[in-house]
Write a protein that holds these residues in place. Structure first.
Motif, short mmCIF file in Angstrom:
data_model
loop_
_atom_site.label_atom_id
_atom_site.label_comp_id
_atom_site.label_asym_id
_atom_site.label_seq_id
_atom_site.Cartn_x
_atom_site.Cartn_y
_atom_site.Cartn_z
N SER A 1 0.68 -1.47 -0.35
CA SER A 1 -0.12 0.55 -0.06
C SER A 1 0.50 0.85 0.00
N LEU A 2 0.62 1.91 -1.02
CA LEU A 2 1.15 3.44 -0.92
C LEU A 2 0.88 4.49 -0.99
N THR A 3 -0.60 4.60 -0.10
CA THR A 3 -1.32 5.71 -0.07
C THR A 3 -0.83 6.32 0.39
N HIS A 4 -0.21 6.35 2.05
CA HIS A 4 0.02 6.66 3.11
C HIS A 4 1.38 6.68 2.98
N SER A 5 2.47 6.86 2.10
CA SER A 5 3.82 6.94 2.17
C SER A 5 4.32 8.05 1.18
N VAL A 6 5.92 8.00 1.94
CA VAL A 6 6.48 8.90 0.78
C VAL A 6 6.34 8.24 -0.64
N VAL A 7 6.52 8.01 -1.91
CA VAL A 7 6.25 7.29 -2.72
C VAL A 7 5.40 8.56 -3.76
N PRO A 8 4.30 8.86 -3.33
CA PRO A 8 3.50 9.35 -4.19
C PRO A 8 4.04 11.10 -4.03
N ALA A 9 4.96 11.73 -3.42
CA ALA A 9 5.74 13.35 -2.48
C ALA A 9 6.23 13.17 -3.91
N VAL A 10 7.47 11.86 -3.79
CA VAL A 10 8.56 11.76 -4.94
C VAL A 10 8.11 11.16 -6.22
N LEU A 11 7.04 10.59 -6.72
CA LEU A 11 7.05 10.70 -8.00
C LEU A 11 6.03 12.70 -8.40
N ARG A 12 6.14 12.76 -7.40
CA ARG A 12 5.21 14.14 -8.52
C ARG A 12 6.24 15.44 -8.31
N ARG A 13 7.39 14.33 -7.59
CA ARG A 13 8.65 15.78 -7.89
C ARG A 13 9.54 15.86 -9.22
N PRO A 14 9.82 17.35 -9.92
CA PRO A 14 9.98 17.22 -11.18
C PRO A 14 11.18 16.67 -11.34
N THR A 15 12.06 16.61 -10.39
CA THR A 15 14.17 16.44 -10.16
C THR A 15 14.18 14.76 -10.19
N PHE A 16 12.91 14.12 -9.57
CA PHE A 16 12.98 12.95 -9.68
C PHE A 16 12.60 12.42 -10.64
N TRP A 17 11.37 12.76 -12.06
CA TRP A 17 12.22 11.81 -13.62
C TRP A 17 12.86 13.29 -14.22
N LEU A 18 13.70 14.32 -13.45
CA LEU A 18 15.20 14.12 -14.68
C LEU A 18 16.07 13.83 -14.25
N PHE A 19 16.77 12.97 -13.26
CA PHE A 19 17.23 12.17 -12.85
C PHE A 19 17.08 11.32 -13.24
N PHE A 20 16.00 10.72 -13.36
CA PHE A 20 15.29 8.89 -13.37
C PHE A 20 15.69 9.24 -15.49
N ILE A 21 15.07 10.16 -15.70
CA ILE A 21 15.33 10.10 -17.71
C ILE A 21 16.89 10.05 -17.93
N VAL A 22 18.27 10.87 -16.82
CA VAL A 22 19.23 11.21 -17.11
C VAL A 22 20.00 9.52 -16.81
N HIS A 23 20.00 9.00 -16.31
CA HIS A 23 20.29 7.21 -15.41
C HIS A 23 19.72 6.90 -16.46
N ILE A 24 17.79 7.05 -18.02
CA ILE A 24 18.08 5.38 -18.36
C ILE A 24 18.43 5.99 -19.60
N VAL A 25 19.18 7.51 -20.31
CA VAL A 25 20.32 7.83 -21.24
C VAL A 25 21.23 7.39 -20.84
N VAL A 26 21.87 7.25 -20.39
CA VAL A 26 23.39 7.54 -19.85
C VAL A 26 23.29 5.63 -19.90
N TRP A 27 21.99 5.13 -19.52
CA TRP A 27 22.35 4.06 -19.64
C TRP A 27 22.02 3.14 -20.66
N MET A 28 21.60 3.79 -20.85
CA MET A 28 21.19 2.46 -22.54
C MET A 28 21.91 3.38 -23.69
N SER A 29 22.38 4.90 -23.79
CA SER A 29 23.99 4.87 -24.51
C SER A 29 24.96 3.91 -24.19
N TYR A 30 25.39 3.79 -22.86
CA TYR A 30 26.53 2.28 -22.47
C TYR A 30 25.96 1.52 -22.87
#
Length: 118
Positions: free
Chosen positions: A28-57
């Protein structure tokens, strides 16, 4: 809050269903920190950068110098440069983890003191 009213002091802030299974309670993620983290643009920025570097490698767009066929490629990385960043990251990760542990132990000792446990 239940129905707009404040919960009484000492009441659980989140309603807990003891009849629910362990797995459904754990996932159950309703009352956890996960929804707050997923709403942050910085999380998605770093996640996308990670995926781009990983796919490049993985796609061999970026290769480490020891693995590169052409040692003069501009996209090759030297481990000597990466070692400095890795060592700094490791130091700060250990430092931060130690800080979090000390905060946890302070909170734990306070709670145990409330219950009279030593």
């Amino acid at each position: 809050r239940v129905g707009g009213a404040r919960a009484p002091v000492g009441a659980m802030p989140v309603l807990y269903d003891p009849s629910a299974g362990y797995l459904s309670t754990a996932l159950s993620l309703t009352h956890s920190v996960v929804p707050a983290v997923l709403r942050r643009p910085t999380f998605w920025l770093f996640f996308i950068v990670h995926i781009v570097v990983w796919m490049s490698y993985r796609g061999r767009t970026v290769e480490f110098l020891e693995e590169a066929d052409d040692k003069d490629k501009a996209s090759s990385m030297e481990w000597q440069v990466v070692k400095v960043i890795v060592s700094m990251t490791t130091f700060f990760e250990v430092f931060y983890t130690n800080h979090v542990l000390s905060r946890y132990m302070t909170c734990y000792e306070s709670v145990m003191g409330l219950f009279g446990a030593e």
